[in-house]
Write a protein that holds these residues in place. Structure first.
Motif, PDB file in Angstrom:
ATOM      1  N   SER A   1      54.249  45.228  36.195  1.00  0.00           N
ATOM      2  CA  SER A   1      54.581  44.894  37.579  1.00  0.00           C
ATOM      3  C   SER A   1      54.957  46.140  38.370  1.00  0.00           C
ATOM      4  O   SER A   1      54.995  47.256  37.839  1.00  0.00           O
ATOM      5  CB  SER A   1      55.724  43.883  37.616  1.00  0.00           C
TER       6      SER A   1
ATOM      7  N   LYS B   1      49.726  37.805  39.733  1.00  0.00           N
ATOM      8  CA  LYS B   1      50.693  36.931  39.067  1.00  0.00           C
ATOM      9  C   LYS B   1      50.046  35.617  38.644  1.00  0.00           C
ATOM     10  O   LYS B   1      50.383  35.051  37.594  1.00  0.00           O
ATOM     11  CB  LYS B   1      51.879  36.659  39.999  1.00  0.00           C
TER      12      LYS B   1
ATOM     13  N   ARG C   1      52.260  34.168  35.697  1.00  0.00           N
ATOM     14  CA  ARG C   1      53.638  34.403  36.152  1.00  0.00           C
ATOM     15  C   ARG C   1      54.001  33.442  37.278  1.00  0.00           C
ATOM     16  O   ARG C   1      55.179  33.220  37.550  1.00  0.00           O
ATOM     17  CB  ARG C   1      53.792  35.850  36.627  1.00  0.00           C
ATOM     18  N   LEU C   2      52.991  32.925  37.960  1.00  0.00           N
ATOM     19  CA  LEU C   2      53.177  31.876  38.961  1.00  0.00           C
ATOM     20  C   LEU C   2      52.339  30.673  38.539  1.00  0.00           C
ATOM     21  O   LEU C   2      51.140  30.808  38.264  1.00  0.00           O
ATOM     22  CB  LEU C   2      52.728  32.351  40.342  1.00  0.00           C
TER      23      LEU C   2
ATOM     24  N   SER D   1      49.092  41.060  44.932  1.00  0.00           N
ATOM     25  CA  SER D   1      50.063  40.917  43.842  1.00  0.00           C
ATOM     26  C   SER D   1      50.230  39.459  43.433  1.00  0.00           C
ATOM     27  O   SER D   1      50.426  39.149  42.256  1.00  0.00           O
ATOM     28  CB  SER D   1      51.417  41.509  44.258  1.00  0.00           C
ATOM     29  N   THR D   2      50.139  38.555  44.402  1.00  0.00           N
ATOM     30  CA  THR D   2      50.240  37.128  44.086  1.00  0.00           C
ATOM     31  C   THR D   2      49.072  36.694  43.221  1.00  0.00           C
ATOM     32  O   THR D   2      49.251  35.936  42.254  1.00  0.00           O
ATOM     33  CB  THR D   2      50.279  36.299  45.379  1.00  0.00           C
TER      34      THR D   2
ATOM     35  N   TYR E   1      54.541  30.360  46.464  1.00  0.00           N
ATOM     36  CA  TYR E   1      55.925  30.489  46.028  1.00  0.00           C
ATOM     37  C   TYR E   1      56.682  29.221  46.381  1.00  0.00           C
ATOM     38  O   TYR E   1      56.401  28.577  47.405  1.00  0.00           O
ATOM     39  CB  TYR E   1      56.555  31.718  46.675  1.00  0.00           C
TER      40      TYR E   1
ATOM     41  N   ARG F   1      50.660  42.793  31.414  1.00  0.00           N
ATOM     42  CA  ARG F   1      50.846  42.962  32.850  1.00  0.00           C
ATOM     43  C   ARG F   1      51.990  43.918  33.106  1.00  0.00           C
ATOM     44  O   ARG F   1      53.066  43.767  32.515  1.00  0.00           O
ATOM     45  CB  ARG F   1      51.133  41.623  33.534  1.00  0.00           C
TER      46      ARG F   1
ATOM     47  N   ASP G   1      49.925  46.350  38.602  1.00  0.00           N
ATOM     48  CA  ASP G   1      50.242  46.101  40.007  1.00  0.00           C
ATOM     49  C   ASP G   1      50.707  47.401  40.655  1.00  0.00           C
ATOM     50  O   ASP G   1      51.823  47.868  40.411  1.00  0.00           O
ATOM     51  CB  ASP G   1      51.329  45.031  40.118  1.00  0.00           C
TER      52      ASP G   1
ATOM     53  N   SER H   1      48.071  36.119  35.425  1.00  0.00           N
ATOM     54  CA  SER H   1      48.887  36.293  34.223  1.00  0.00           C
ATOM     55  C   SER H   1      49.820  35.111  33.961  1.00  0.00           C
ATOM     56  O   SER H   1      50.663  35.171  33.062  1.00  0.00           O
ATOM     57  CB  SER H   1      49.722  37.574  34.342  1.00  0.00           C
TER      58      SER H   1
END
Length: 292
Positions: free
Chosen positions: A107, A71, A76-77, A67-68, A35, A105, A188, A74
């Motif tokens: 969440s 992400k 997302r990060l 969860s990371t 992050y 995905r 998730d 997908s």
């Protein structure tokens, strides 16, 4: 490839480029994800192959990176290193709508106006397949009907979202994700905070996705026995690293639960897969099978 096999060999062409030697839906190569405001990445250099058309469950203690990782899969990060391949192509090379047609995905936190109906929410899953100002097609309507039926929420179709229970709402959100009609679906913690009946209904939807449409499902689960029962593959994470991966009977063991979760436990093999009976914390000198 054999069912439940997470690892795979790679062949090389004359230029030395690695090629997939077996069917995997997602390939994670030395992935580094974190992050922006964190000093260290959460997932640091992890490699994983997710088999196509199977259910893969991510387990691990709170803060282990489950969860990371989802992400990162997908996009997302944005990765700080390594790469994620979807059908052999980097996920960060897709535009958002193109990726949404291949990978869905759901969440942990989902919000929608209380005043919209179940059908209207599920219809939102068709967005990646529609152009600007394009009205619903017959294909869209069929996809929505199929998703509502598979999620078992036909009887709720005309209800307003604000009138539903938590378990009903979760099934509707899953129906929306199903309407997206993707090859890969990431969930998730889809059963967290649900009562046993709705947990069972969610996991039955996951089973049907695999068995009837050969969708690849990757989901985060806190219930280890649930993961062992329904998943073809289990990936155990601890402190951002993959501690073990493979079929449930190989991963869900008393030794792993001690190492990863810090609990003393008994693992009983049943026809439905390993069942975990927690006995206590391994830091507690009064727990354990010795009775001391």
């Amino acid at each position: 490839m054999q069912r439940n096999e997470l690892s795979r060999e790679r062949s090389h062409d004359s230029s030395g480029t690695a090629e997939r030697a077996s069917q995997t839906a997602l390939d994670v190569d030395e992935l580094v994800v974190g992050y922006p405001r964190a000093d260290e990445p959460v997932i640091d250099g992890q490699t994983l192959a997710v088999p196509e058309g199977e259910v893969t469950a991510l387990i691990g203690p709170n803060g282990s990176g489950k969860s990371t990782l989802l992400k990162g899969l997908s996009n997302r990060l944005e990765p700080d290193g390594g790469r994620v391949l979807l059908d052999g192509r980097r996920v960060d090379s897709f535009d958002s709508k193109e990726l949404a047609r291949k990978l869905g995905r759901l969440s942990q936190q989902n919000t929608a106006p209380d005043s919209i109906s179940v059908e209207e929410l599920v219809e939102r899953g068709r967005y990646p397949h529609q152009g600007f100002f394009e009205s619903q097609t017959a294909d869209d309507e069929d996809a929505v009907d199929d998703a509502i039926a598979m999620a078992g929420v036909e009887h709720l179709r005309d209800r307003k979202i604000g009138t539903l229970s938590g378990g009903q709402t979760q099934l509707v959100w899953i129906a929306m994700a199903l309407a997206q009609d993707t090859d890969v679906l990431l969930l998730d913690e889809p059963t967290t905070f649900l009562d046993p009946r709705h947990q069972l209904e969610v996991m039955r939807v996951v089973e049907r996705l695999r068995d009837e449409s050969e969708t690849t499902v990757v989901l985060v689960l806190h219930d280890i026995s649930q993961a062992a029962r329904y998943a073809d593959n289990v990936v155990a994470l601890n402190e951002g690293s993959i501690h073990a991966s493979g079929p449930p009977e190989a991963v869900v063991t008393a030794d792993l639960l001690a190492d990863v979760f810090g609990i003393d436990s008994e693992v009983i093999e049943t026809e439905h897969g390993p069942v975990v009976i927690p006995l206590g914390s391994i830091e507690d000198p009064g727990c354990g099978s010795s009775g001391n």
